[in-house]
Enzyme design. Structure first.
Site, PDB file in Angstrom:
ATOM      1  N   HIS A 134      32.270  34.932  46.031  1.00 29.42           N
ATOM      2  CA  HIS A 134      32.442  36.059  45.099  1.00 29.42           C
ATOM      3  C   HIS A 134      33.929  36.362  44.909  1.00 29.42           C
ATOM      4  O   HIS A 134      34.402  36.525  43.779  1.00 29.42           O
ATOM      5  CB  HIS A 134      31.696  37.269  45.671  1.00 29.42           C
ATOM      6  CG  HIS A 134      31.916  38.559  44.944  1.00 29.42           C
ATOM      7  ND1 HIS A 134      31.016  39.054  44.016  1.00 29.42           N
ATOM      8  CD2 HIS A 134      32.932  39.455  45.007  1.00 29.42           C
ATOM      9  CE1 HIS A 134      31.487  40.209  43.542  1.00 29.42           C
ATOM     10  NE2 HIS A 134      32.649  40.475  44.133  1.00 29.42           N
ATOM     11  N   GLU A 135      34.666  36.413  46.000  1.00 30.37           N
ATOM     12  CA  GLU A 135      36.101  36.739  45.925  1.00 30.37           C
ATOM     13  C   GLU A 135      36.890  35.637  45.203  1.00 30.37           C
ATOM     14  O   GLU A 135      37.788  35.928  44.405  1.00 30.37           O
ATOM     15  CB  GLU A 135      36.677  36.956  47.331  1.00 30.37           C
ATOM     16  CG  GLU A 135      36.117  38.165  48.072  1.00 30.37           C
ATOM     17  CD  GLU A 135      36.437  39.480  47.364  1.00 30.37           C
ATOM     18  OE1 GLU A 135      37.473  39.561  46.708  1.00 30.37           O
ATOM     19  OE2 GLU A 135      35.635  40.416  47.475  1.00 30.37           O
ATOM     20  N   GLU A 193      32.129  42.345  38.366  1.00 32.01           N
ATOM     21  CA  GLU A 193      31.353  42.134  39.591  1.00 32.01           C
ATOM     22  C   GLU A 193      30.212  41.160  39.346  1.00 32.01           C
ATOM     23  O   GLU A 193      29.961  40.252  40.134  1.00 32.01           O
ATOM     24  CB  GLU A 193      30.811  43.467  40.128  1.00 32.01           C
ATOM     25  CG  GLU A 193      31.866  44.384  40.729  1.00 32.01           C
ATOM     26  CD  GLU A 193      32.703  43.705  41.797  1.00 32.01           C
ATOM     27  OE1 GLU A 193      32.162  42.948  42.605  1.00 32.01           O
ATOM     28  OE2 GLU A 193      33.919  43.922  41.804  1.00 32.01           O
TER      29      GLU A 193
HETATM   30 ZN   LIG Z   1      33.888  41.954  43.581  1.00 30.55          ZN
END
Ligand SMILES: [Zn+2]
Length: 248
Positions: A134-135, A193
């Site tokens: 995710h990062e 996100e």
């Molecule tokens: Zn994030």
């Protein structure tokens, strides 16, 4: 349930003691950014500029946080679970664990990936990998770069860099701290996100890690808080990835 309570408690600690406070200090991004001229026209910030700034921001962060030594159990675990992950999507990766209670992690455009002990305490190996994916997504999708550019523009405008003919050093060190903060602890939108979640999901599949860990990790994070407030989470995020897992 007990586990969830622990998570919530740790989130509270994390919110109280984020990296942001550390980044209030000065950081010399001057060299990385070339000159005030470049800062004044921050819209033309190149990938090389961002990487060079990331090198300094990463170094600064390591110097201002408790890095787990190689002999430490968190360092050993992180090394083990990231074995074989030397580069991703064109970025050479470097992993370190910070001995802080924050439930957080970050990745920079230069491949600087840092995972906090607080996150490692509540996550399985695959869940930590999901967060790492995710990062890396935020870095690869240009989210962190966009935040940095915005911070630069604001800073340049406030300090009147353009008006002074773009003299190097026109940006006060107090402003540079803000830039580093924007870079490392950027506030991401729900859209960003979701994009990073999808990137992380693909990352899990690619490396044959369990993609369900992305869902279980998201479910561990309280709605509205996410991985610190900089990564706003929502039940919808978990549902979206759950649907992708169901589809295969
Ligand atoms: Zn994030």
């Amino acid at each position: 349930m007990k586990h969830m309570k622990k998570t919530a408690a740790m989130m509270a600690v994390a919110l109280a003691t984020t990296l942001v406070t550390g980044f209030a200090g000065a950081i010399d991004l001057g060299n990385a950014l070339g000159s005030g001229t470049k800062a004044a026209k921050g819209m033309s910030l190149s990938d090389d500029d961002v990487r060079a700034a990331a090198d300094q921001a990463c170094e600064w962060s390591d110097a201002h946080n408790k890095v787990a030594p190689a002999s430490d159990k968190y360092a050993k675990r992180l090394a083990k679970l990231t074995a074989g992950l030397s580069s991703e999507d064109g970025i050479k990766l470097s992993f370190k664990a910070y001995l802080v209670r924050d439930v957080n992690a970050f990745a920079m455009a230069n491949g600087c990936v840092r995972v906090m002990a607080g996150l490692m305490d509540i996550a399985s190996d695959d869940e930590i990998r999901a967060v790492i994916g995710h990062e890396i997504g935020h870095a690869k999708l240009g989210h962190t770069k966009a935040k940095m550019r915005t911070a630069l523009m604001t800073s340049a405008a406030r300090e009147g860099v353009a008006a002074t003919g773009g003299k190097a050093g026109a940006i006060a060190s107090s402003e540079l701290g803000g830039l580093a903060e924007a870079f490392v602890n950027a506030q991401f939108s729900q859209k960003e996100e979701s994009e990073a979640d999808k990137y992380g999901y693909a990352f899990m599949l690619k490396h044959k890690y369990d993609p369900n860990a992305m869902v279980s990790m998201l479910k561990k994070l309280p709605a509205g808080g996410g991985l610190l407030s900089s990564h706003p989470s929502s039940p919808e995020r978990a549902k979206k990835i759950e649907a992708l897992v169901a589809k295969g």
